[in-house]
Write an enzyme that holds these catalytic residues in place. Structure first.
Site, PDB file in Angstrom:
ATOM      1  N   ARG A  52       0.889  -1.404   0.005  1.00  0.00           N
ATOM      2  CA  ARG A  52      -0.029   0.065  -0.076  1.00  0.00           C
ATOM      3  C   ARG A  52       0.817   1.243  -0.151  1.00  0.00           C
ATOM      4  O   ARG A  52       0.386   2.287  -0.561  1.00  0.00           O
ATOM      5  CB  ARG A  52      -0.880  -0.074   1.177  1.00  0.00           C
ATOM      6  CG  ARG A  52      -2.024  -1.020   1.242  1.00  0.00           C
ATOM      7  CD  ARG A  52      -3.117  -0.579   2.199  1.00  0.00           C
ATOM      8  NE  ARG A  52      -3.991  -1.906   2.423  1.00  0.00           N
ATOM      9  CZ  ARG A  52      -3.747  -2.661   3.273  1.00  0.00           C
ATOM     10  NH1 ARG A  52      -3.159  -2.522   4.399  1.00  0.00           N
ATOM     11  NH2 ARG A  52      -4.747  -4.022   3.349  1.00  0.00           N
ATOM     12  N   LYS A 160       2.491 -18.893   7.510  1.00  0.00           N
ATOM     13  CA  LYS A 160       1.754 -18.948   8.604  1.00  0.00           C
ATOM     14  C   LYS A 160       1.214 -17.578   9.261  1.00  0.00           C
ATOM     15  O   LYS A 160       1.619 -16.665   9.004  1.00  0.00           O
ATOM     16  CB  LYS A 160       2.417 -19.969   9.612  1.00  0.00           C
ATOM     17  CG  LYS A 160       3.374 -19.017  10.394  1.00  0.00           C
ATOM     18  CD  LYS A 160       3.908 -19.867  11.451  1.00  0.00           C
ATOM     19  CE  LYS A 160       3.321 -19.563  12.847  1.00  0.00           C
ATOM     20  NZ  LYS A 160       4.167 -18.260  13.387  1.00  0.00           N
ATOM     21  N   HIS A 190       8.689 -22.234   8.738  1.00  0.00           N
ATOM     22  CA  HIS A 190      10.379 -21.869   8.542  1.00  0.00           C
ATOM     23  C   HIS A 190      11.175 -23.085   9.194  1.00  0.00           C
ATOM     24  O   HIS A 190      12.236 -23.197   9.036  1.00  0.00           O
ATOM     25  CB  HIS A 190      10.705 -20.357   8.747  1.00  0.00           C
ATOM     26  CG  HIS A 190      10.793 -19.920  10.248  1.00  0.00           C
ATOM     27  ND1 HIS A 190       9.466 -19.950  10.955  1.00  0.00           N
ATOM     28  CD2 HIS A 190      11.665 -19.962  11.149  1.00  0.00           C
ATOM     29  CE1 HIS A 190      10.095 -19.763  12.458  1.00  0.00           C
ATOM     30  NE2 HIS A 190      11.315 -19.706  12.238  1.00  0.00           N
ATOM     31  N   GLU A 228      11.607 -19.451  24.328  1.00  0.00           N
ATOM     32  CA  GLU A 228      12.191 -18.096  23.557  1.00  0.00           C
ATOM     33  C   GLU A 228      12.381 -17.124  24.861  1.00  0.00           C
ATOM     34  O   GLU A 228      11.665 -17.275  25.805  1.00  0.00           O
ATOM     35  CB  GLU A 228      11.016 -17.481  22.783  1.00  0.00           C
ATOM     36  CG  GLU A 228      10.986 -18.455  21.442  1.00  0.00           C
ATOM     37  CD  GLU A 228      10.085 -17.525  20.526  1.00  0.00           C
ATOM     38  OE1 GLU A 228      10.660 -17.018  19.678  1.00  0.00           O
ATOM     39  OE2 GLU A 228       8.961 -17.562  20.750  1.00  0.00           O
ATOM     40  N   ASP A 247       0.611 -20.043  17.616  1.00  0.00           N
ATOM     41  CA  ASP A 247       1.899 -19.495  17.029  1.00  0.00           C
ATOM     42  C   ASP A 247       3.000 -20.489  16.703  1.00  0.00           C
ATOM     43  O   ASP A 247       3.767 -20.212  15.723  1.00  0.00           O
ATOM     44  CB  ASP A 247       2.344 -18.102  18.033  1.00  0.00           C
ATOM     45  CG  ASP A 247       3.351 -17.524  17.507  1.00  0.00           C
ATOM     46  OD1 ASP A 247       3.256 -17.260  16.204  1.00  0.00           O
ATOM     47  OD2 ASP A 247       4.472 -17.255  18.144  1.00  0.00           O
ATOM     48  N   HIS A 252       5.116 -25.515  14.282  1.00  0.00           N
ATOM     49  CA  HIS A 252       6.632 -25.799  14.263  1.00  0.00           C
ATOM     50  C   HIS A 252       6.850 -26.911  15.169  1.00  0.00           C
ATOM     51  O   HIS A 252       7.147 -27.941  14.853  1.00  0.00           O
ATOM     52  CB  HIS A 252       7.368 -24.625  15.019  1.00  0.00           C
ATOM     53  CG  HIS A 252       7.273 -23.219  14.370  1.00  0.00           C
ATOM     54  ND1 HIS A 252       7.295 -23.176  12.963  1.00  0.00           N
ATOM     55  CD2 HIS A 252       7.423 -22.074  14.727  1.00  0.00           C
ATOM     56  CE1 HIS A 252       7.104 -21.950  12.494  1.00  0.00           C
ATOM     57  NE2 HIS A 252       7.149 -21.283  13.812  1.00  0.00           N
ATOM     58  N   LYS A 350       7.069 -17.970  25.701  1.00  0.00           N
ATOM     59  CA  LYS A 350       7.865 -16.708  25.443  1.00  0.00           C
ATOM     60  C   LYS A 350       8.371 -16.051  27.075  1.00  0.00           C
ATOM     61  O   LYS A 350       7.974 -16.373  27.843  1.00  0.00           O
ATOM     62  CB  LYS A 350       7.006 -15.647  24.969  1.00  0.00           C
ATOM     63  CG  LYS A 350       6.833 -15.975  23.543  1.00  0.00           C
ATOM     64  CD  LYS A 350       6.710 -14.626  22.427  1.00  0.00           C
ATOM     65  CE  LYS A 350       6.501 -15.191  21.163  1.00  0.00           C
ATOM     66  NZ  LYS A 350       7.627 -15.419  20.319  1.00  0.00           N
TER      67      LYS A 350
HETATM   68  C1  BG6 Z   1       7.604 -17.599  14.447  1.00  0.00           C
HETATM   69  C2  BG6 Z   1       6.449 -17.074  15.470  1.00  0.00           C
HETATM   70  O1  BG6 Z   1       6.659 -18.726  13.519  1.00  0.00           O
HETATM   71  O2  BG6 Z   1       8.657 -18.340  15.099  1.00  0.00           O
HETATM   72  C3  BG6 Z   1       7.456 -16.265  16.463  1.00  0.00           C
HETATM   73  O3  BG6 Z   1       5.549 -16.381  14.809  1.00  0.00           O
HETATM   74  C4  BG6 Z   1       8.521 -17.047  17.011  1.00  0.00           C
HETATM   75  O4  BG6 Z   1       6.594 -15.990  17.719  1.00  0.00           O
HETATM   76  C5  BG6 Z   1       9.140 -17.420  15.790  1.00  0.00           C
HETATM   77  O5  BG6 Z   1       9.377 -15.875  17.848  1.00  0.00           O
HETATM   78  C6  BG6 Z   1      10.484 -18.279  16.239  1.00  0.00           C
HETATM   79  O6  BG6 Z   1      11.360 -18.804  15.390  1.00  0.00           O
HETATM   80  P1  BG6 Z   1      12.822 -19.067  15.436  1.00  0.00           P
HETATM   81  O7  BG6 Z   1      13.444 -19.327  14.096  1.00  0.00           O
HETATM   82  O8  BG6 Z   1      13.690 -17.744  16.230  1.00  0.00           O
HETATM   83  O9  BG6 Z   1      12.661 -20.161  16.500  1.00  0.00           O
END
Ligand code: BG6
Length: 500
Positions: A52, A160, A190, A228, A247, A252, A350
């Site tokens: 945008r 995602k 990822h 994290e 999330d 993951h 987190k």
């Molecule tokens: C993301 C989440 O998919 O993965 C985030 O949305 C998270 O909240 C992140 O911090 C963690 O990824 P990585 O590669 O740092 O473990």
């Protein structure tokens, strides 16, 4: 893994929807630049950003230069490579909801095909907030964009979250399938692009010694942790609708469970691998023999390392009365012959003390404890830890005799570390995944049935939470390993969380 390094991707243009967003700055453009540095980007390649905010090609390039400077894996920027790379970047100021802007995009793409010889191949990347996905998908499908050149391909990468429960994931799959065939759709997770995650299958299936003991006969339990130290940062309003279950757990963590538990595929192809993962996901069940099988927590103020951290409900974009979970521990069982009765304890949160992800497989104790009685010592079980990050490697713990005239036994660790064994830096997950998509290899992307099966497991959890019969949200201090109830939860099974 997939043969990316032996093949060279086709010429193509990548259209990034959400081109001025965080993901594009932090991950996508730096990944493309690094692919270029490593010589993997096709010579005839271009990017067009669709978003945008008003920008010109020039101002977009200048902005992306700063992004690459800050977030690139390889540093410093190679100015000669950048100068050429920048010429491939273009920008189209657009409104996601305006059909005319898709027609204009099509015209720009044809010009770019002429200028960069990109042969009409298109890679659409949805990096916008998920609310915009259905509109963008429909406009791509209904516009001239879908009337592609003969022989050219079109693929779409979807970030995602893919839905927020089973019903919404199904709707999004149905909607996307109206315009794209399943093999054109690349749902990104990822974690699957991380070297250490890809190595799970190599470790299991390229070695002969682990598979015979990889089952209920020898394994006592499995613990998977994705911890994290960061909080939700500026993503509070997104996160508050997601919580850690949507999330991290839905995608993951369930992928880590599936890769750890799946049967050997008949071949290393996208469908064969995903078929086996789906079978595991279908056999998963949350153990509800004690409570609802989950422990939910939310971080309050505390100290992470040396820094003071505010509580979750004080974060920007989070309502002060929020009851969203930022920590979840869960016990899942896999109802199949390999795993029946072996608990998989998974936890993620987190604002825990540190960033660490690992899969730990704890083996059963020897059938006769020859040494423990006489020595009065506690012998620890063997544990194999696959360290996903940040200290990438694999370690095996076993008991060893302490040198000397006594018969003392102490656990020791046999360690493999990526950093010392390989002299090459690992690419970022996004580099691998974007390259695989350009190559048409969807092994490391999630299939529609995989996503839906994962959601259906979690729907059962949501049902219990919504009916009021689920666990309560417990507060934990930022910088600690989650609520105390999580320790009691695993202790009730005579086990404990690994000290990480
Ligand atoms: C993301 C989440 O998919 O993965 C985030 O949305 C998270 O909240 C992140 O911090 C963690 O990824 P990585 O590669 O740092 O473990």
């Amino acid at each position: 893994m997939a043969a990316s390094t032996n093949r060279y991707p086709d010429a193509c243009t990548m259209v990034i929807f959400g081109a001025s967003g965080d993901l594009t700055n932090r991950k996508l453009i730096p990944a493309l630049y690094n692919l270029d540095v490593d010589g993997f980007l096709p010579k005839n390649f271009a990017v067009i950003g669709f978003a945008r905010k008003p920008k010109t090609d020039e101002s977009y390039r200048a902005e992306m230069y700063e992004a690459v400077k800050e977030f690139s894996r390889t540093k410093p920027i190679d100015e000669a490579i950048w100068a050429e790379f920048a010429q491939r970047l273009h920008y189209a100021q657009s409104d996601y909801g305006n059909p005319d802007d898709y027609e204009k995009l099509n015209e720009r793409l044809r010009e770019i095909d002429g200028a960069h010889d990109t042969k009409g191949n298109r890679l659409y990347y949805l990096a916008t907030p998920p609310e915009a996905y259905p509109t963008i998908i429909e406009h791509i499908g209904e516009s001239s964009l879908c009337k592609n050149f003969e022989g050219a391909w079109a693929r779409i990468i979807v970030e995602k979250p893919f839905g927020h429960d089973l019903a919404s994931a199904r709707d999004l799959n149905t909607h996307t399938h109206k315009y794209f065939r399943e093999e054109q759709i690349y749902r990104i997770d990822h974690y699957l692009g991380k070297e250490t995650v890809q190595n799970i299958l190599v470790f299991r299936f390229a070695n002969g010694i682990y598979e015979p003991i990889w089952n209920r006969r020898y394994i006592d339990h499995v613990q998977i942790t994705v911890a994290e130290d960061i909080g939700v940062g500026s993503r509070g309003s997104y996160y508050d609708h997601a919580g850690v279950i949507r999330d991290i757990i839905q995608n993951h963590m369930l992928q880590l469970v599936a890769l750890t538990a799946m049967e050997p595929p008949v071949e290393f192809s996208a469908d064969a691998v995903r078929n086996e993962k789906v079978k595991v996901l279908k056999a998963l069940r949350v153990d509800t023999t004690r409570g609802d099988g989950t422990i939910r927590g939310q971080y309050g103020p505390g100290k992470v390392g040396k820094s003071l951290a505010q509580g979750y409900t004080q974060e920007e974009g989070v309502p002060p009365e929020s009851t969203t979970e930022t920590y979840l521990a869960m016990k899942v069982l896999i109802d199949n012959w390999r795993w029946a009765g072996v608990p998989f304890y998974i936890r993620s949160g987190k604002r825990l003390p540190k960033r660490v992800s690992e899969i730990a497989i704890t083996f059963k104790m020897p059938p006769l404890l020859l040494f423990s009685d006489t020595m009065g010592q506690q012998i620890e079980p063997n544990t194999l830890a696959l360290n996903i990050q940040p200290d990438e490697g694999i370690s095996l713990k076993f008991g060893s005799k302490v040198p000397g005239s006594g018969e003392n036994i102490r656990p020791v660790i046999m360690d493999f570390k990526y950093g010392t064994s390989f002299d090459v830096p690992a690419p970022d997950a996004y580099e691998r995944l974007i390259l695989d998509c350009m190559l048409g290899d969807s092994t490391l992307f999630t299939r529609s049935d995989e996503v839906e099966t994962a959601w259906s497991l979690l729907d059962s959890v949501f049902d219990r939470w919504n009916s009021g019969s689920g666990s309560f949200i417990e507060l934990y201090r930022a910088g600690t390993w989650g609520p105390k109830q999580a320790d009691d939860f695993i202790k009730a099974d005579g086990r404990q969380w690994r000290v990480l």
